[in-house]
Scaffold this active site. Structure first.
Site, mmCIF file in Angstrom:
data_model
loop_
_atom_site.group_PDB
_atom_site.id
_atom_site.type_symbol
_atom_site.label_atom_id
_atom_site.label_comp_id
_atom_site.label_asym_id
_atom_site.label_seq_id
_atom_site.Cartn_x
_atom_site.Cartn_y
_atom_site.Cartn_z
ATOM 1 N N GLY A 108 -15.253 89.344 11.823
ATOM 2 C CA GLY A 108 -15.210 90.766 11.503
ATOM 3 C C GLY A 108 -15.025 90.997 10.010
ATOM 4 N N SER A 109 -14.291 92.040 9.680
ATOM 5 C CA SER A 109 -14.206 92.470 8.282
ATOM 6 C C SER A 109 -13.416 91.531 7.384
ATOM 7 C CB SER A 109 -13.596 93.878 8.213
ATOM 8 O OG SER A 109 -14.489 94.820 8.762
#
Length: 481
Positions: free
Chosen positions: A218-219
């Site tokens: 993810g981020s």
């Protein structure tokens, strides 16, 4: 002798020759491989009659051998197995896992570096003994990880590293298991039943999620994307288009978290995009950089590098190749087919903390012979140089913004009296499934002592909400040790 009999004799001699060659090949060439093959249980069963060396954490033996009363065998015991089982692994009559497997030769005394010691023991009539392993794990940091993950009621993993040496200060994986349940020498039926129960458990408690499981990062992967941008001429103030929803080159759209806006729909700086975790601008950065530069940067952090051992085997973290534009944009935010272990993401944070160098992680601080002489000393090996020191400084300032900025996405990781550098992550896992929640960080930002990665599986929240507090408690545990 007639012709058919001669042919039969020649054929029989040929078969006999092939048999001799096969036996010679097995005994002379394949012997060592067969002896150490994971399906060869004898290599472990034969060692039940000798004491293995202890595994030590924080000065306490967490794995040790004790002779069974009225028997010539030794039983392996595990203290606080639920906390340390994934680190130590299990030694059983039919096999071994974790460190018990990776450093089996040291623990059972068959390592070449113990030959002289074993010879002297034989002359004096002493039993052969294995080496002791003193691990890098810090009990307080390990407990903080276990408690933090346990409080979520979810599965997950957490890793803490010393960014300057690579020492693994904590490695937790939940759910866990106790190696004592599957190591009994005297009760085969109970051992087999426990193993079957653990194997059938859908939560997979025997899997070391910190080292052996890969997730969409993810981020948190935006740090890698930002690093690639900075290493290729961008500055923290460089901008990319940051629409509320990005139309991807080969079709499909990419929204920001919660459908929000990054900079009112205007181009956003790289620094602010990291601070508030903008999806659309970071996807645009990946597209503009191209697959080659993105893959190269990921590899410098440790992705796409198989064969890492610490000494336990580590799953390979992967950055995909052969991407179209839409897929490339998704990789910029740690989606599509980007996969990372929690250890790998701790290495990313550690590299930023360490001025750009990725240190090779290690679990064994020292291996000592039975007479306490040092056999092996771990640590201090640079795995790769991920970014320049200037890029590392810029990334550090961006990550401080994640915990302190006006639009900070990870304020729950703040520690009073010091700056914390961090990055949140919320990884989509598929339609209808809750997201995985991440946080990576290091502290103190001006003199890093610890780098951390935490993932909570299907946390159904944001990384800043559920993973950041765990990272905070782990960092505090190391800093106040």
């Amino acid at each position: 002798m007639n012709k058919p009999i001669r042919r039969l004799a020649v054929f029989a001699m040929a078969l006999f020759g092939v048999l001799l060659l096969n036996v010679t090949y097995i005994q002379a060439i394949q012997a060592e491989d067969l002896q150490t093959h994971p399906f060869n249980a004898r290599q472990f069963a034969d060692r039940m009659v000798q004491p293995r060396g202890p595994i030590i954490i924080g000065g306490e033996k967490v794995a040790y051998s004790k002779k069974i009363k009225n028997d010539d065998k030794y039983q392996r015991h595990y203290e606080n197995g639920q906390n340390y089982g994934h680190v130590t692994g299990a030694f059983t009559p039919i096999g071994a896992t974790g460190l018990e497997k990776a450093d089996n030769a040291l623990l059972n005394g068959s390592d070449d570096r113990l030959v002289v010691r074993n010879f002297l023991d034989m002359l004096t009539g002493k039993e052969q003994q294995g080496a002791s392993l003193e691990l890098t794990i810090q009990p307080k940091a390990q407990q903080a990880a276990i408690d933090g993950l346990g409080a979520t009621g979810k599965r997950g993993a957490a890793v803490a590293l010393d960014p300057t040496t690579g020492a693994v200060l904590a490695s937790a994986s939940l759910p866990s298991y106790d190696p004592s349940d599957i190591s009994s020498v005297t009760n085969d039926k109970e051992r087999a039943a426990n193993f079957e129960r653990l194997e059938k458990d859908e939560s997979r408690p025997m899997v070391n999620r910190a080292f052996s499981e890969t997730y969409f990062p993810g981020s948190t992967f935006k740090i890698v994307t930002a690093a690639a941008a900075l290493e290729n001429g961008a500055s923290p103030d460089s901008t990319q288009e940051a629409p509320d929803e990005l139309t991807l080159p080969q079709g499909g759209t990419l929204p920001n978290a919660g459908g929000g806006s990054c900079n009112g729909g205007s181009p956003d700086t790289l620094s602010h995009s990291i601070e508030m975790s903008c999806n659309t601008s970071m996807a645009n950065w990946a597209i503009s950089l191209g697959e080659g530069k993105m893959e190269e940067q990921a590899k410098k952090f440790g992705f796409n590098t198989p064969g890492l051992k610490i000494p336990t085997d580590i799953a390979t973290s992967k950055y995909p190749t052969g991407l179209n534009g839409s897929q490339l944009g998704q990789t910029g935010i740690g989606q599509f087919d980007v996969r990372a272990t929690p250890l790998q993401m701790a290495m990313v944070a550690g590299a930023v903390a360490n001025g750009g160098d990725v240190m090779k992680p290690y679990l064994v601080e020292e291996a000592k012979a039975p007479d306490l002489s040092r056999i092996e000393k771990g640590g201090g090996e640079t795995l790769t140089s991920a970014v320049s020191s200037g890029t590392a400084d810029s990334l550090k300032e961006m990550m401080i913004g994640v915990t302190e900025g006006a639009d900070a996405s990870g304020p729950n990781a703040k520690i009073p009296g010091m700056q914390v550098a961090g990055k949140t992550g919320t990884a989509e896992t598929g339609e209808g499934a809750n997201s995985h929640n991440w946080f990576i960080s290091f502290a103190p930002a001006d003199d890093p002592q610890v780098a951390v990665a935490v993932v909570v599986e299907n946390g159904n929240a944001s990384g800043g909400e559920v993973a950041a507090p765990i990272a905070k408690s782990m960092m505090e545990a190391v800093i106040t040790q």
